[in-house]
Design a protein around this motif. Sequence first.
Motif, PDB file in Angstrom:
ATOM      1  N   LEU A 271      34.227  49.217  43.001  1.00 47.07           N
ATOM      2  CA  LEU A 271      34.801  48.138  43.791  1.00 47.07           C
ATOM      3  C   LEU A 271      34.662  46.783  43.095  1.00 47.07           C
ATOM      4  O   LEU A 271      35.548  45.938  43.209  1.00 47.07           O
ATOM      5  N   ILE A 272      33.586  46.587  42.350  1.00 48.11           N
ATOM      6  CA  ILE A 272      33.455  45.368  41.555  1.00 48.11           C
ATOM      7  C   ILE A 272      34.553  45.324  40.498  1.00 48.11           C
ATOM      8  O   ILE A 272      35.190  44.288  40.282  1.00 48.11           O
ATOM      9  N   LEU A 273      34.798  46.448  39.847  1.00 55.02           N
ATOM     10  CA  LEU A 273      35.850  46.524  38.834  1.00 55.02           C
ATOM     11  C   LEU A 273      37.222  46.254  39.437  1.00 55.02           C
ATOM     12  O   LEU A 273      38.028  45.505  38.869  1.00 55.02           O
ATOM     13  N   VAL A 274      37.499  46.819  40.597  1.00 53.86           N
ATOM     14  CA  VAL A 274      38.778  46.590  41.272  1.00 53.86           C
ATOM     15  C   VAL A 274      38.932  45.118  41.635  1.00 53.86           C
ATOM     16  O   VAL A 274      40.008  44.532  41.451  1.00 53.86           O
ATOM     17  N   ALA A 275      37.873  44.506  42.136  1.00 52.60           N
ATOM     18  CA  ALA A 275      37.938  43.095  42.510  1.00 52.60           C
ATOM     19  C   ALA A 275      38.200  42.213  41.297  1.00 52.60           C
ATOM     20  O   ALA A 275      38.999  41.271  41.367  1.00 52.60           O
ATOM     21  N   VAL A 276      37.574  42.514  40.178  1.00 53.28           N
ATOM     22  CA  VAL A 276      37.775  41.723  38.967  1.00 53.28           C
ATOM     23  C   VAL A 276      39.199  41.876  38.451  1.00 53.28           C
ATOM     24  O   VAL A 276      39.858  40.895  38.089  1.00 53.28           O
ATOM     25  N   VAL A 277      39.702  43.099  38.432  1.00 52.77           N
ATOM     26  CA  VAL A 277      41.068  43.336  37.956  1.00 52.77           C
ATOM     27  C   VAL A 277      42.083  42.642  38.861  1.00 52.77           C
ATOM     28  O   VAL A 277      43.018  41.988  38.373  1.00 52.77           O
ATOM     29  N   LEU A 278      41.920  42.758  40.162  1.00 53.88           N
ATOM     30  CA  LEU A 278      42.832  42.083  41.080  1.00 53.88           C
ATOM     31  C   LEU A 278      42.759  40.566  40.919  1.00 53.88           C
ATOM     32  O   LEU A 278      43.775  39.875  40.965  1.00 53.88           O
ATOM     33  N   GLY A 279      41.563  40.050  40.716  1.00 54.52           N
ATOM     34  CA  GLY A 279      41.401  38.621  40.507  1.00 54.52           C
ATOM     35  C   GLY A 279      42.070  38.150  39.228  1.00 54.52           C
ATOM     36  O   GLY A 279      42.727  37.108  39.207  1.00 54.52           O
ATOM     37  N   LEU A 280      41.932  38.928  38.158  1.00 49.34           N
ATOM     38  CA  LEU A 280      42.574  38.553  36.896  1.00 49.34           C
ATOM     39  C   LEU A 280      44.092  38.588  36.996  1.00 49.34           C
ATOM     40  O   LEU A 280      44.780  37.676  36.535  1.00 49.34           O
ATOM     41  N   ILE A 281      44.613  39.629  37.601  1.00 52.25           N
ATOM     42  CA  ILE A 281      46.063  39.728  37.762  1.00 52.25           C
ATOM     43  C   ILE A 281      46.572  38.611  38.658  1.00 52.25           C
ATOM     44  O   ILE A 281      47.603  37.992  38.381  1.00 52.25           O
ATOM     45  N   GLY A 282      45.855  38.325  39.726  1.00 51.62           N
ATOM     46  CA  GLY A 282      46.259  37.254  40.636  1.00 51.62           C
ATOM     47  C   GLY A 282      46.212  35.885  39.999  1.00 51.62           C
ATOM     48  O   GLY A 282      46.998  35.008  40.337  1.00 51.62           O
ATOM     49  N   THR A 283      45.301  35.693  39.051  1.00 52.32           N
ATOM     50  CA  THR A 283      45.191  34.409  38.374  1.00 52.32           C
ATOM     51  C   THR A 283      46.254  34.248  37.295  1.00 52.32           C
ATOM     52  O   THR A 283      46.866  33.182  37.159  1.00 52.32           O
TER      53      THR A 283
ATOM     54  N   GLU B 173      52.277  34.768  37.796  1.00 48.81           N
ATOM     55  CA  GLU B 173      52.837  33.772  38.716  1.00 48.81           C
ATOM     56  C   GLU B 173      53.317  34.457  39.991  1.00 48.81           C
ATOM     57  O   GLU B 173      53.945  35.502  39.946  1.00 48.81           O
ATOM     58  N   GLY B 174      53.034  33.856  41.107  1.00 45.66           N
ATOM     59  CA  GLY B 174      53.503  34.374  42.381  1.00 45.66           C
ATOM     60  C   GLY B 174      52.666  35.503  42.950  1.00 45.66           C
ATOM     61  O   GLY B 174      53.015  36.068  43.980  1.00 45.66           O
ATOM     62  N   LEU B 175      51.589  35.868  42.273  1.00 51.73           N
ATOM     63  CA  LEU B 175      50.742  36.950  42.769  1.00 51.73           C
ATOM     64  C   LEU B 175      49.343  36.449  43.134  1.00 51.73           C
ATOM     65  O   LEU B 175      48.357  37.158  42.979  1.00 51.73           O
ATOM     66  N   THR B 176      49.267  35.228  43.647  1.00 56.38           N
ATOM     67  CA  THR B 176      47.962  34.680  44.005  1.00 56.38           C
ATOM     68  C   THR B 176      47.334  35.424  45.179  1.00 56.38           C
ATOM     69  O   THR B 176      46.124  35.367  45.352  1.00 56.38           O
ATOM     70  N   TYR B 177      48.166  36.141  45.940  1.00 57.74           N
ATOM     71  CA  TYR B 177      47.594  36.918  47.038  1.00 57.74           C
ATOM     72  C   TYR B 177      46.686  38.019  46.500  1.00 57.74           C
ATOM     73  O   TYR B 177      45.740  38.428  47.165  1.00 57.74           O
ATOM     74  N   LEU B 178      46.939  38.487  45.281  1.00 62.38           N
ATOM     75  CA  LEU B 178      46.043  39.481  44.683  1.00 62.38           C
ATOM     76  C   LEU B 178      44.675  38.881  44.396  1.00 62.38           C
ATOM     77  O   LEU B 178      43.661  39.571  44.499  1.00 62.38           O
ATOM     78  N   LEU B 179      44.652  37.607  44.044  1.00 61.48           N
ATOM     79  CA  LEU B 179      43.373  36.933  43.842  1.00 61.48           C
ATOM     80  C   LEU B 179      42.574  36.914  45.134  1.00 61.48           C
ATOM     81  O   LEU B 179      41.381  37.225  45.144  1.00 61.48           O
TER      82      LEU B 179
END
Length: 56
Positions: A7-19, A22-28
């Motif tokens: 879950l830590i890995l998933v959170a980091v990946v989602l945060g990186l993609i969201g950052t 463009e337009g995917l800040t909801y993933l962050l």
Amino acid sequence: MALFLFLILVAVVLGLIGTVAEGLTYLLFIGIVVFVADLALFGVRWSRRSHRHVVR
């Protein structure tokens, strides 16, 4: 412990993609929510373990 690390890995990946994307800040924000939920789950599991030991 494997679930916690996953879950830590998933959170980091989602945060990186969201950052980065463009337009995917909801993933962050989803990554942040997953991270906080993971820490809460870890805290609950940790507190349950500490109460089992009875000193006599």
